[in-house]
Write a protein that holds these residues in place. Structure first.
Motif, PDB file in Angstrom:
ATOM      1  N   PRO A 310       0.769  -1.235   0.000  1.00 46.49           N
ATOM      2  CA  PRO A 310       0.000   0.000   0.000  1.00 46.49           C
ATOM      3  C   PRO A 310       0.803   1.289   0.000  1.00 46.49           C
ATOM      4  O   PRO A 310       0.212   2.372   0.054  1.00 46.49           O
ATOM      5  CB  PRO A 310      -0.778  -0.107   1.317  1.00 46.49           C
ATOM      6  CG  PRO A 310       0.175  -0.816   2.224  1.00 46.49           C
ATOM      7  CD  PRO A 310       0.906  -1.801   1.353  1.00 46.49           C
ATOM      8  N   SER A 311       2.116   1.189  -0.073  1.00 43.54           N
ATOM      9  CA  SER A 311       2.955   2.383   0.018  1.00 43.54           C
ATOM     10  C   SER A 311       3.841   2.508  -1.216  1.00 43.54           C
ATOM     11  O   SER A 311       4.224   1.487  -1.820  1.00 43.54           O
ATOM     12  CB  SER A 311       3.855   2.291   1.260  1.00 43.54           C
ATOM     13  OG  SER A 311       4.873   3.269   1.251  1.00 43.54           O
ATOM     14  N   PRO A 312       4.203   3.726  -1.597  1.00 43.56           N
ATOM     15  CA  PRO A 312       5.224   3.854  -2.647  1.00 43.56           C
ATOM     16  C   PRO A 312       6.501   3.098  -2.298  1.00 43.56           C
ATOM     17  O   PRO A 312       7.196   2.600  -3.198  1.00 43.56           O
ATOM     18  CB  PRO A 312       5.461   5.365  -2.716  1.00 43.56           C
ATOM     19  CG  PRO A 312       4.154   5.959  -2.313  1.00 43.56           C
ATOM     20  CD  PRO A 312       3.642   5.057  -1.232  1.00 43.56           C
ATOM     21  N   ALA A 313       6.791   2.958  -1.003  1.00 40.20           N
ATOM     22  CA  ALA A 313       7.967   2.183  -0.593  1.00 40.20           C
ATOM     23  C   ALA A 313       7.826   0.713  -0.956  1.00 40.20           C
ATOM     24  O   ALA A 313       8.831   0.023  -1.169  1.00 40.20           O
ATOM     25  CB  ALA A 313       8.188   2.338   0.910  1.00 40.20           C
ATOM     26  N   SER A 314       6.594   0.218  -1.036  1.00 45.14           N
ATOM     27  CA  SER A 314       6.375  -1.192  -1.389  1.00 45.14           C
ATOM     28  C   SER A 314       6.954  -1.516  -2.761  1.00 45.14           C
ATOM     29  O   SER A 314       7.444  -2.629  -3.004  1.00 45.14           O
ATOM     30  CB  SER A 314       4.877  -1.505  -1.383  1.00 45.14           C
ATOM     31  OG  SER A 314       4.296  -1.269  -0.122  1.00 45.14           O
ATOM     32  N   TYR A 315       6.901  -0.546  -3.655  1.00 42.43           N
ATOM     33  CA  TYR A 315       7.301  -0.798  -5.040  1.00 42.43           C
ATOM     34  C   TYR A 315       8.808  -0.644  -5.223  1.00 42.43           C
ATOM     35  O   TYR A 315       9.338  -1.008  -6.275  1.00 42.43           O
ATOM     36  CB  TYR A 315       6.469   0.104  -5.962  1.00 42.43           C
ATOM     37  CG  TYR A 315       5.019  -0.261  -5.789  1.00 42.43           C
ATOM     38  CD1 TYR A 315       4.427  -1.228  -6.584  1.00 42.43           C
ATOM     39  CD2 TYR A 315       4.272   0.282  -4.739  1.00 42.43           C
ATOM     40  CE1 TYR A 315       3.113  -1.615  -6.370  1.00 42.43           C
ATOM     41  CE2 TYR A 315       2.958  -0.108  -4.519  1.00 42.43           C
ATOM     42  CZ  TYR A 315       2.388  -1.068  -5.331  1.00 42.43           C
ATOM     43  OH  TYR A 315       1.094  -1.480  -5.100  1.00 42.43           O
ATOM     44  N   LEU A 316       9.498  -0.158  -4.182  1.00 37.82           N
ATOM     45  CA  LEU A 316      10.958  -0.248  -4.174  1.00 37.82           C
ATOM     46  C   LEU A 316      11.383  -1.683  -3.895  1.00 37.82           C
ATOM     47  O   LEU A 316      12.431  -2.133  -4.364  1.00 37.82           O
ATOM     48  CB  LEU A 316      11.541   0.683  -3.100  1.00 37.82           C
ATOM     49  CG  LEU A 316      11.185   2.166  -3.197  1.00 37.82           C
ATOM     50  CD1 LEU A 316      11.852   2.942  -2.069  1.00 37.82           C
ATOM     51  CD2 LEU A 316      11.581   2.733  -4.554  1.00 37.82           C
ATOM     52  N   HIS A 449       1.831  12.521  -2.030  1.00 34.89           N
ATOM     53  CA  HIS A 449       2.840  12.951  -1.069  1.00 34.89           C
ATOM     54  C   HIS A 449       4.257  12.636  -1.554  1.00 34.89           C
ATOM     55  O   HIS A 449       5.186  13.423  -1.353  1.00 34.89           O
ATOM     56  CB  HIS A 449       2.594  12.283   0.289  1.00 34.89           C
ATOM     57  CG  HIS A 449       3.609  12.627   1.329  1.00 34.89           C
ATOM     58  ND1 HIS A 449       3.697  13.871   1.909  1.00 34.89           N
ATOM     59  CD2 HIS A 449       4.606  11.885   1.890  1.00 34.89           C
ATOM     60  CE1 HIS A 449       4.686  13.893   2.779  1.00 34.89           C
ATOM     61  NE2 HIS A 449       5.246  12.699   2.787  1.00 34.89           N
ATOM     62  N   PHE A 450       4.421  11.476  -2.199  1.00 33.99           N
ATOM     63  CA  PHE A 450       5.755  11.042  -2.603  1.00 33.99           C
ATOM     64  C   PHE A 450       6.010  11.220  -4.102  1.00 33.99           C
ATOM     65  O   PHE A 450       6.987  10.681  -4.632  1.00 33.99           O
ATOM     66  CB  PHE A 450       5.967   9.578  -2.222  1.00 33.99           C
ATOM     67  CG  PHE A 450       6.093   9.349  -0.741  1.00 33.99           C
ATOM     68  CD1 PHE A 450       7.252   9.705  -0.077  1.00 33.99           C
ATOM     69  CD2 PHE A 450       5.058   8.790  -0.011  1.00 33.99           C
ATOM     70  CE1 PHE A 450       7.389   9.501   1.283  1.00 33.99           C
ATOM     71  CE2 PHE A 450       5.176   8.580   1.356  1.00 33.99           C
ATOM     72  CZ  PHE A 450       6.346   8.942   2.003  1.00 33.99           C
TER      73      PHE A 450
END
Length: 466
Positions: A310-316, A449-450
């Motif tokens: 659920p986070s842009p960090a997930s796709y890193l 936000h990101f």
């Protein structure tokens, strides 16, 4: 709610008296928001009976909180108005082994008239579990929780904007190496002991691939309990870490470019006490309903990513050839497939399970189990079939070969995954307008936000949010 509240009050008084005698002074009542953050209200143990009867107040605005504590809004939620009641689940009331004087209970959320809150993720998970039961299915689920542990800094003040935090790992041994367990043997012993004392059966704990990374696997349970366990495991690891002068991160990407933390969801299907993964003479050992259930999950994975990642960090973290499952395919014991079928020991009649590889610990576990069940039941309703299983790493195949085999890359951004969730009629129906809309609003706010952040900035900003 009247008779239920009276029964809860009697039970709560007895439980509170016992806990008070054992030195418990406060109870943490937790729910998980749509950004995957565990939120809490704490009460003195003497207030447990009142909480069981009348609930504890909270604002519905938390359903549109983002991971950085900003507040967005959906068509139905947002703003300062309204109130909900948190009702602790006394069956899960647990004395916390790593937080002396504290107990914990997850909550269900209702409005002031006693009606279920339509955006309560735990009630959603229960509703989907009941649908599965009505279809004759007994589902068992469990999570593998990964985390990275570092030495806690002398000050938790964020680094200046032009500097990045330097992480101090307490163990330097090789990936999966015994060296890491030797270096942190007291810490890991306390983690497993605390979990056991809290009634969670630990199946295994081991070092993982990234620096300072570990994983704990717990026994399967019914879906709601599995989600409860995921919350309790994470907060227990966090508490034990603090007592050892360490800091735990469950973020999908602790350091950009490195292997991140997953939180894989395992599931198995049974009917009338018989495993649907052990059907004689059936291809892959799967009964027809198990094939369709898993086919439904596989088909819904692009939309499910907005729930489980659920986070842009997930796709890193979701990168090819890192065992994260970034291609929409399944395989027998294939750790690069997004959906892995685990056959288990041949002589184990209850063995066999499936694993959703893509999910991470930024996900709300109640949303995750509920959405996966909804996708699986949709597969059964429509007789969905599984394609041929894939062997090896799809990432090393050429683009044409993947196209020939029908292997599609799953969404590589939160925006793409959210678009797929928005268009998913089965998940919209299962979640309902209010919950579905709140999830979409939070995902869009995270994207915005990101939007201008690079990978290092995203990882640094989210490192300690989960």
């Amino acid at each position: 709610m009247g008779s239920r509240a009276a029964e809860q009050r009697v039970d709560a008084r007895q439980l509170a008296a016992g806990m008070d005698a054992e030195g418990v002074r406060n109870v943490a009542l937790t729910w998980v928001d749509n950004a995957g953050i565990t939120r809490v209200k704490a009460i003195p143990v003497q207030r447990l009976a009142a909480a069981a009867e009348r609930g504890v107040g909270m604002s519905p605005v938390f359903d549109v909180f983002t991971s950085d504590d900003a507040i967005t809004q959906s068509d139905d939620l947002g703003g300062p108005d309204g109130d909900l009641r948190l009702f602790p689940d006394l069956d899960r009331l647990t004395t916390l082994a790593a937080q002396p004087g504290w107990a914990w209970a997850p909550v269900d959320r209702y409005d002031q008239l006693g009606q279920p809150h339509p955006a309560c993720q735990r009630l959603f998970a229960r509703k989907m579990t009941e649908r599965a039961t009505a279809a004759g299915l007994d589902l068992r689920m469990g999570f593998e929780t990964e985390w990275v542990v570092t030495r806690a800094p002398a000050s938790l003040t964020p680094a200046p904007e032009d500097e990045f935090e330097v992480l101090d790992y307490p163990c330097a041994g090789p990936a999966y190496g015994m060296t890491r367990i030797v270096e942190l043997s007291d810490y890991l012993r306390d983690v497993t002991e605390a979990l056991t004392l809290q009634g969670i059966e630990v199946l295994q704990v081991h070092p993982e691939y990234a620096p300072g990374q570990f994983e704990v696997t717990t026994a399967p349970a019914d879906p709601v309990r599995a989600a409860d366990d995921a919350v309790l495991v994470r907060e227990t690891v966090r508490a034990v870490s603090a007592r050892h002068g360490l800091r735990a991160s469950f973020a999908p990407s602790v350091v950009a470019g490195q292997v991140g933390n997953g939180c894989h969801l395992h599931l198995s299907l049974h009917r009338d006490g018989t495993s649907l993964h052990r059907t004689p003479d059936a291809e892959w050992g799967l009964a027809p309903d198990a094939v369709s259930f898993l086919g439904g999950i596989l088909g819904a994975l692009p939309a499910l990513l907005a729930i489980g990642c659920p986070s842009p960090a997930s796709y890193l973290r979701l990168q090819p050839s890192r065992w994260a499952g970034v291609y929409q395919c399944w395989g027998l014991e294939n750790r690069e497939a997004a959906l892995r079928l685990i056959t288990g020991a041949p002589d184990d009649p209850d063995g066999g399970q499936a694993e959703v590889k893509t999910f991470d610990a930024a996900a709300n576990p109640y949303l995750a189990v509920g959405a996966v069940i909804a996708a699986g039941l949709h597969g059964i309703e429509h007789g969905t079939q599984l394609p041929a299983p894939e062997r090896g790493d799809p990432g090393v195949l050429g683009v044409r070969e993947r196209a020939r085999r029908g292997i599609i890359r799953l969404p590589s951004t939160l925006t793409e995954a959210t678009d797929r969730l928005e268009k998913s009629a089965p998940l919209h129906e299962a979640m309902g307008k209010v919950l579905h809309g709140a999830v979409l609003a939070v995902r869009r706010a995270e994207e915005d936000h990101f939007a201008e952040s690079d990978p290092d900035e995203i990882a640094a900003a989210t490192r300690w949010r989960w």
